[in-house]
Enzyme design. Structure first.
Site, PDB file in Angstrom:
ATOM      1  N   CYS A 191     -25.720  -3.742 -21.800  1.00 39.98           N
ATOM      2  CA  CYS A 191     -25.376  -3.028 -20.557  1.00 39.98           C
ATOM      3  C   CYS A 191     -26.114  -1.701 -20.491  1.00 39.98           C
ATOM      4  O   CYS A 191     -26.637  -1.314 -19.433  1.00 39.98           O
ATOM      5  CB  CYS A 191     -23.867  -2.783 -20.482  1.00 39.98           C
ATOM      6  SG  CYS A 191     -22.841  -4.264 -20.489  1.00 39.98           S
TER       7      CYS A 191
ATOM      8  N   CYS B  93     -20.974  -1.972 -24.683  1.00 39.92           N
ATOM      9  CA  CYS B  93     -21.914  -3.095 -24.567  1.00 39.92           C
ATOM     10  C   CYS B  93     -23.361  -2.589 -24.639  1.00 39.92           C
ATOM     11  O   CYS B  93     -23.838  -1.885 -23.744  1.00 39.92           O
ATOM     12  CB  CYS B  93     -21.655  -3.821 -23.244  1.00 39.92           C
ATOM     13  SG  CYS B  93     -22.934  -4.997 -22.761  1.00 39.92           S
TER      14      CYS B  93
END
Length: 338
Positions: free
Chosen positions: A35, A32
């Site tokens: 993230c 991600c």
């Protein structure tokens, strides 16, 4: 050395929730991008604000800890959840540095004062996005009021001297909870400044259409109503009978609503209203409120002998989006409404 706890098992996470008063959890995935972008800020906050047995920062890899992610309905990353006394009290979805920083710094201040600040998290406090809450959040669910399509709101039979439909979803704490505020000016034909509540007009009924920007699973409605304490029949009442209709294309007329079976009908009693916040938690039949794109809230009558009903705030509690297989989890960024 990092103070962040990397969760390795469901048992470890359960143990952490039971031993630390407040737990901030980052649900992430290695693949991600957002993230990774917000990761350094999360570590910085962890280093600055972690307190033994008071505040703990944790990270949960949703790919290796699928059971934990599934139990809390994690469908997109990053998702940050704040737990207090083992209960989820707020959720931040997306890599929003401002919201994350505000939430945890407020949380740290609360922990330092031993939770003496008014309300705390989920108890007449605020969600991570800064939205006031008049009641606690159920485990595993968050405040999804920011999914309301404000431009599409419609409200029937409201008194124009007071607030509008948008007022009900204002993030701020109701003025009625501030000393000396939340009342209409004596001898004035209009509400004090712009009243931050609504009142019905010709009778006690109200009809509110609430469209959403995304599909929701709705667990609970928080309805706040703070009429001044008085036996005067001109003082507005709290809602008593409330009918809720899901997935309507538009607002219903009053006669139309009487002829259509409600998805759920609720009768509120005096005991249902929190004495401090004036908020009633309306728990819905969750199975009937899956994949919801809109609600119509019909206040049929008020609790008393008056002719008008007052509502200060409404909060929508549940989940955004449809649950997906964990292998199909998606990453989300900073875009509004995600």
């Amino acid at each position: 050395m990092s103070k962040t706890v990397h969760i390795r098992s469901p048992n470890e996470f359960s143990s952490l929730l039971s031993t630390s008063k407040i737990v901030v959890t980052d649900f992430y995935a290695d693949w991600c991008g957002p993230c990774k972008q917000i990761g350094p800020l999360y570590e910085q906050l962890s280093a600055q604000l972690s307190r033994p047995s008071k505040i703990t920062f944790a990270k949960v890899d949703v790919d290796s800890q699928k059971e934990i992610a599934s139990s809390y309905g994690i469908t997109a990353m990053p998702t940050f959840m704040i737990f207090k006394n083992a209960k989820a009290v707020s959720t931040i979805r997306g890599a929003d540095p401002r919201k994350l920083s505000e939430a945890v710094r407020k949380l740290a201040a609360e922990a330092e004062s031993n939770g003496s600040s008014s309300g705390g998290f989920g108890e007449a406090g605020s969600t991570a996005g800064g939205s006031w809450l008049g009641a606690s959040l159920p485990k595993g669910y968050g405040d999804v009021t920011d999914s309301v399509d404000i431009k599409g709101l419609d409200l029937l039979n409201s008194d124009s001297e007071f607030g509008t439909a948008r007022t009900l979803f204002d993030n701020a704490k109701p003025s009625s909870l501030e000393p000396g505020k939340g009342k209409k000016k004596e001898g004035s034909g209009s509400a004090e400044k712009q009243a931050d509540w609504i009142e019905s007009d010709t009778d006690e009924q109200l009809m509110l259409f609430i469209p959403f920007q995304s599909t929701l699973k709705i667990h609970t409605l928080h309805i706040t109503s703070m009429p001044p304490a008085s036996s005067d029949t001109e003082i507005p009442m709290r809602p008593k009978t409330v009918k809720i209709y899901s997935n309507r294309a538009h607002v219903l007329g009053f006669d139309e609503a009487e002829d259509i079976p409600a998805t759920q009908a609720i009768t509120l009693a005096e005991r249902d209203w929190d004495e401090k916040t004036g908020t009633a938690k309306v728990e819905l039949r969750f199975v009937k409120f899956q994949n919801v794109t809109s609600l119509v809230v019909f206040v049929v009558d008020g609790d008393g002998e008056g002719e008008r009903v007052r509502i200060d705030r409404i909060r929508i509690i549940g989940e955004t989006g449809e649950k997906r297989e964990l292998g199909k989890l998606e990453k989300i960024g900073d875009e509004q409404g995600e």
